[in-house]
Design a protein around this motif. Structure first.
Motif, mmCIF file in Angstrom:
data_model
loop_
_atom_site.group_PDB
_atom_site.id
_atom_site.type_symbol
_atom_site.label_atom_id
_atom_site.label_comp_id
_atom_site.label_asym_id
_atom_site.label_seq_id
_atom_site.Cartn_x
_atom_site.Cartn_y
_atom_site.Cartn_z
ATOM 1 N N MET A 19 0.848 -1.173 0.000
ATOM 2 C CA MET A 19 0.000 0.000 0.000
ATOM 3 C C MET A 19 0.897 1.241 0.000
ATOM 4 S SD MET A 19 -3.213 1.063 2.465
ATOM 5 C CE MET A 19 -2.549 0.328 3.901
ATOM 6 N N HIS A 20 0.514 2.223 -0.796
ATOM 7 C CA HIS A 20 1.217 3.503 -0.870
ATOM 8 C C HIS A 20 0.402 4.521 -0.075
ATOM 9 C CE1 HIS A 20 3.597 1.772 -4.138
ATOM 10 N NE2 HIS A 20 2.449 1.265 -4.575
ATOM 11 N N LEU A 21 1.084 5.429 0.604
ATOM 12 C CA LEU A 21 0.342 6.402 1.392
ATOM 13 C C LEU A 21 1.073 7.720 1.544
ATOM 14 C CD1 LEU A 21 1.900 5.908 4.369
ATOM 15 C CD2 LEU A 21 0.306 4.043 4.395
ATOM 16 N N ILE A 22 0.264 8.754 1.799
ATOM 17 C CA ILE A 22 0.763 10.105 2.076
ATOM 18 C C ILE A 22 -0.094 10.630 3.234
ATOM 19 C CG2 ILE A 22 0.946 12.488 1.239
ATOM 20 C CD1 ILE A 22 1.301 11.362 -1.569
ATOM 21 N N GLY A 23 0.557 11.105 4.267
ATOM 22 C CA GLY A 23 -0.176 11.677 5.385
ATOM 23 C C GLY A 23 0.093 10.938 6.674
ATOM 24 N N ASN A 24 -0.826 11.059 7.607
ATOM 25 C CA ASN A 24 -0.683 10.522 8.953
ATOM 26 C C ASN A 24 -1.028 9.029 8.993
ATOM 27 O OD1 ASN A 24 -0.734 9.928 11.652
ATOM 28 N ND2 ASN A 24 -2.017 11.652 12.237
ATOM 29 N N GLU A 25 0.005 8.183 8.976
ATOM 30 C CA GLU A 25 -0.181 6.730 8.985
ATOM 31 C C GLU A 25 -0.871 6.231 10.249
ATOM 32 O OE1 GLU A 25 3.318 4.397 7.974
ATOM 33 O OE2 GLU A 25 4.194 6.189 7.048
ATOM 34 N N ASP A 26 -0.776 6.991 11.339
ATOM 35 C CA ASP A 26 -1.392 6.574 12.597
ATOM 36 C C ASP A 26 -2.913 6.473 12.490
ATOM 37 O OD1 ASP A 26 1.108 6.446 13.764
ATOM 38 O OD2 ASP A 26 0.970 8.458 14.643
ATOM 39 N N LEU A 27 -3.500 7.128 11.481
ATOM 40 C CA LEU A 27 -4.950 7.054 11.310
ATOM 41 C C LEU A 27 -5.406 5.626 11.020
ATOM 42 C CD1 LEU A 27 -5.766 10.288 9.264
ATOM 43 C CD2 LEU A 27 -5.512 9.981 11.736
ATOM 44 N N LEU A 28 -4.508 4.808 10.487
ATOM 45 C CA LEU A 28 -4.860 3.408 10.213
ATOM 46 C C LEU A 28 -5.124 2.634 11.495
ATOM 47 C CD1 LEU A 28 -2.363 2.613 7.327
ATOM 48 C CD2 LEU A 28 -4.850 2.889 7.147
ATOM 49 N N ASP A 29 -4.604 3.116 12.628
ATOM 50 C CA ASP A 29 -4.792 2.434 13.904
ATOM 51 C C ASP A 29 -6.118 2.800 14.578
ATOM 52 O OD1 ASP A 29 -2.280 1.251 13.615
ATOM 53 O OD2 ASP A 29 -1.283 2.928 14.614
ATOM 54 N N LEU A 30 -6.807 3.801 14.056
ATOM 55 C CA LEU A 30 -8.069 4.245 14.644
ATOM 56 C C LEU A 30 -9.219 3.331 14.235
ATOM 57 C CD1 LEU A 30 -7.852 8.078 13.905
ATOM 58 C CD2 LEU A 30 -7.288 6.899 16.044
ATOM 59 N N ARG A 31 -10.310 3.414 14.990
ATOM 60 C CA ARG A 31 -11.552 2.765 14.569
ATOM 61 C C ARG A 31 -12.055 3.538 13.356
ATOM 62 N NH1 ARG A 31 -15.237 -0.679 15.630
ATOM 63 N NH2 ARG A 31 -17.445 -0.213 15.408
ATOM 64 N N LYS A 32 -12.375 2.811 12.282
ATOM 65 C CA LYS A 32 -12.745 3.450 11.014
ATOM 66 C C LYS A 32 -14.085 2.931 10.511
ATOM 67 C CE LYS A 32 -8.872 1.758 9.575
ATOM 68 N NZ LYS A 32 -8.440 1.392 10.921
#
Length: 149
Positions: A1-14
């Protein structure tokens, strides 16, 4: 996966938000009220923000300060300049399964993007799924996470 921005958001409830390109008027009104509620509650919403309703939901979410994840069905080569301040604030993450050389989304890439979002999400909200469409087919595999507006 490629990403730009705050990677920590992946750890949140989504919560993943999806809507077919064609939809009844009532679905739009419900989706906009839902987006306003998510913004006020500070919930992290992940979506492709590709269909007309999804685009309006993103506009409404960007007015708040809650975390947002945008999943693209193309490479990360062209980001909306309006996202810059949200990226800098650490409240936005843009993700893609595709290399920068992939410049245009197509139906199969959108399907794979939606599957990636659903796999990352804790729950799924569907504003409208066209009968017999690819979104309806995809969601049938995730009934345990599914919420219909």
């Amino acid at each position: 996966m490629h990403l730009i921005g705050n990677e920590d958001l992946l750890d949140l409830r989504k919560v993943a938000f999806l809507c077919s390109r064609r939809f009844p008027h009532e679905a739009a009104e419900k989706a906009y009220r839902w987006a306003d509620t998510q913004r006020a509650a500070g919930n992290c919403v992940i979506s492709g923000y590709h269909s007309p309703i999804e685009k309006e939901v993103l506009c409404r979410l960007l007015q708040g300060s809650q975390p947002i994840i945008i999943a693209l069905a193309q490479g990360l080569n062209r980001l909306d300049p309006a996202w810059e301040r949200h990226l800098a604030a650490g409240r936005l993450l843009v993700i893609s399964r595709y290399a920068k050389s992939v410049s245009h989304p197509c139906e199969s890439k959108c399907y794979q993007r939606n599957k990636m979002m659903i796999d990352l999400a804790d729950s799924i909200v569907i504003a409208h799924a066209s009968p017999g469409g690819s979104l309806e087919r995809l969601c049938s595999d995730y009934l345990d996470k599914l919420v219909l507006l």
